[in-house]
Scaffold this motif. Sequence first.
Motif, PDB file in Angstrom:
ATOM      1  N   ASP A 178     -13.756 -23.197 -81.787  1.00 62.32           N
ATOM      2  CA  ASP A 178     -12.785 -22.851 -82.835  1.00 62.32           C
ATOM      3  C   ASP A 178     -12.448 -21.368 -82.785  1.00 62.32           C
ATOM      4  O   ASP A 178     -11.293 -20.971 -82.912  1.00 62.32           O
ATOM      5  N   PHE A 179     -13.474 -20.542 -82.616  1.00 62.81           N
ATOM      6  CA  PHE A 179     -13.255 -19.102 -82.541  1.00 62.81           C
ATOM      7  C   PHE A 179     -12.461 -18.726 -81.287  1.00 62.81           C
ATOM      8  O   PHE A 179     -11.645 -17.815 -81.320  1.00 62.81           O
ATOM      9  N   VAL A 180     -12.703 -19.414 -80.175  1.00 64.64           N
ATOM     10  CA  VAL A 180     -11.945 -19.144 -78.944  1.00 64.64           C
ATOM     11  C   VAL A 180     -10.463 -19.346 -79.210  1.00 64.64           C
ATOM     12  O   VAL A 180      -9.626 -18.500 -78.869  1.00 64.64           O
ATOM     13  N   ASP A 181     -10.119 -20.461 -79.846  1.00 65.47           N
ATOM     14  CA  ASP A 181      -8.725 -20.766 -80.171  1.00 65.47           C
ATOM     15  C   ASP A 181      -8.169 -19.773 -81.187  1.00 65.47           C
ATOM     16  O   ASP A 181      -7.056 -19.268 -81.041  1.00 65.47           O
ATOM     17  N   LEU A 182      -8.933 -19.498 -82.194  1.00 62.91           N
ATOM     18  CA  LEU A 182      -8.494 -18.639 -83.287  1.00 62.91           C
ATOM     19  C   LEU A 182      -8.202 -17.209 -82.839  1.00 62.91           C
ATOM     20  O   LEU A 182      -7.200 -16.613 -83.211  1.00 62.91           O
ATOM     21  N   PHE A 183      -9.084 -16.654 -82.019  1.00 67.26           N
ATOM     22  CA  PHE A 183      -8.956 -15.261 -81.604  1.00 67.26           C
ATOM     23  C   PHE A 183      -8.250 -15.089 -80.264  1.00 67.26           C
ATOM     24  O   PHE A 183      -8.049 -13.969 -79.821  1.00 67.26           O
ATOM     25  N   ASP A 184      -7.902 -16.215 -79.611  1.00 66.86           N
ATOM     26  CA  ASP A 184      -7.286 -16.152 -78.287  1.00 66.86           C
ATOM     27  C   ASP A 184      -8.110 -15.273 -77.349  1.00 66.86           C
ATOM     28  O   ASP A 184      -7.591 -14.402 -76.654  1.00 66.86           O
TER      29      ASP A 184
END
Length: 107
Positions: free
Chosen positions: A35-41
């Motif tokens: 989720d963090f990977v997607d959120l923070f690009d």
Amino acid sequence: MEQLNEIAEKLKLLGDKTRLTMLTLLKDREWCVCDFVDLFDMSQPAISQHLRKLKSQGIVNETRRGQWVYYSLNVDDKPYIKTVLDQMPETDTLLATLNKRTNTTCD
């Protein structure tokens, strides 16, 4: 003096915008690395490095579920961090600022 050094080290981690944003989001629920990977690009290794630093100072807990690792906030015994996080925007406001939704991508 040891306690002062310990608190300073923990607060130093909050000086990074990405880590502070992660902790702010963790106020409401646990989040998966993906989720963090997607959120923070950001790349998964970069996200994992931020979370490793937070975990090493006991600020977050991690739980493995299958192939995914989920993180939750661990600041009940750290009132100085809770005070900082209480001043941060709410999750919905923060996600709107990041132009993201709360959908999870990990399954």
